[in-house]
Design an enzyme around this catalytic site. Sequence first.
Site, PDB file in Angstrom:
ATOM      1  N   HIS A 122       0.840  -1.195   0.000  1.00  0.00           N
ATOM      2  CA  HIS A 122       0.000   0.000   0.000  1.00  0.00           C
ATOM      3  C   HIS A 122       0.877   1.249   0.000  1.00  0.00           C
ATOM      4  CE1 HIS A 122      -3.091  -2.893   1.045  1.00  0.00           C
ATOM      5  NE2 HIS A 122      -2.393  -3.228   2.108  1.00  0.00           N
ATOM      6  N   GLU A 146      -1.319  -0.729   8.554  1.00  0.00           N
ATOM      7  CA  GLU A 146      -2.312  -1.622   9.141  1.00  0.00           C
ATOM      8  C   GLU A 146      -1.700  -2.494  10.232  1.00  0.00           C
ATOM      9  OE1 GLU A 146      -3.655  -4.512   6.084  1.00  0.00           O
ATOM     10  OE2 GLU A 146      -1.936  -3.799   4.949  1.00  0.00           O
ATOM     11  N   HIS A 155       3.590  -7.684   1.356  1.00  0.00           N
ATOM     12  CA  HIS A 155       3.008  -8.604   2.326  1.00  0.00           C
ATOM     13  C   HIS A 155       1.888  -9.422   1.688  1.00  0.00           C
ATOM     14  CE1 HIS A 155       0.396  -5.004   2.554  1.00  0.00           C
ATOM     15  NE2 HIS A 155      -0.575  -5.882   2.760  1.00  0.00           N
ATOM     16  N   ARG A 204      -1.505  -4.646  -6.165  1.00  0.00           N
ATOM     17  CA  ARG A 204      -1.290  -6.090  -6.268  1.00  0.00           C
ATOM     18  C   ARG A 204      -0.064  -6.346  -7.138  1.00  0.00           C
ATOM     19  NH1 ARG A 204      -5.969  -7.490  -8.632  1.00  0.00           N
ATOM     20  NH2 ARG A 204      -7.077  -7.424  -6.648  1.00  0.00           N
TER      21      ARG A 204
END
Length: 322
Positions: A103, A120, A178, A198
Amino acid sequence: MNLYPLKFKPILKERLWGGEKLREVLGKDFTSAEIGESWEISGVEGDVSTVANGPYEGKSLNDLISAHPEDLLGSDVVNRFGLAFPILIKFIDAKKDLSIQLHPDDELARKRHNSFGKTEMWYVMDADPGAELIIGFKNDLSREEFQKAMDSKSLTDYLHYEPVQSGDTYLINSGKIHAIGAGILLAEIQQSSDVTYRVYDFDRRDSQGNLRELHTDLAVDAMDFKKKDDFRIQYSRALNRESPMVSCEYFKTSYLDLDSETTMEFEDQHSFTVLICVQGNAQLVMGSWNVPVEKGETVLIPASAKKLVLKTSQSSFLKVSL
């Protein structure tokens, strides 16, 4: 009307890697065989949560924020984010491996997508034997080495695989490559963003037989190519008091392991609080309000709350605030 502990209707997301644990372990109501995410509290455009309990049932989170900004969010949050709810709370069930992804940070996300970036936290609620996460690289890489790995379809050889079990906690900074591996059910606390790049999807095809879109060119500019062992969060579990977990600029989290009635005081509260029930059940008492909560449920405590009593004989919560 005074605010009270607010529950919201889960926003369920079909994913090709989803399974049944959100229903079987957390009690979510659905019939599909591929529900991968339950968005518990969201202000993301197009996916804004709706209240599920009390007099405000049916009202959107944004409507409540507009009507009660500081009472709901807190003065510090309003000063920093305006009327935008700044975090997104999810449960994720990975029956199959998720794509390898990352991200962007705030600056890049704002420039490209008019969005927050995405840092996150993951709290593992259930993990099959042998389940693993992908977090970062085994060693530092250059852009050129990364591109060669992509061209030769050998990227997975360069990634760090992390065995997991229930209770493990991780902080995934923006830019860190990740993936959540098959067999893992987790709670995710993140910035309010749905921007994902992605990088690799194991050449899987969707229900129409199409390969899913990759965003490698965008990802390279956002990627942290350094090996960093900064992701695993060590924390204690002291009974009947808060145990700190994560403290970053986007959210603060702690663990509550309870076996008796516990009172939380909120003096001079400048932020809302979110309680995510990860084990057991409790009654949340705030003034005249008594709100039951069970494993798999999430409750938003308004910033105007002065005191909250948790009546329980056994329960565990993640506590989130700003």
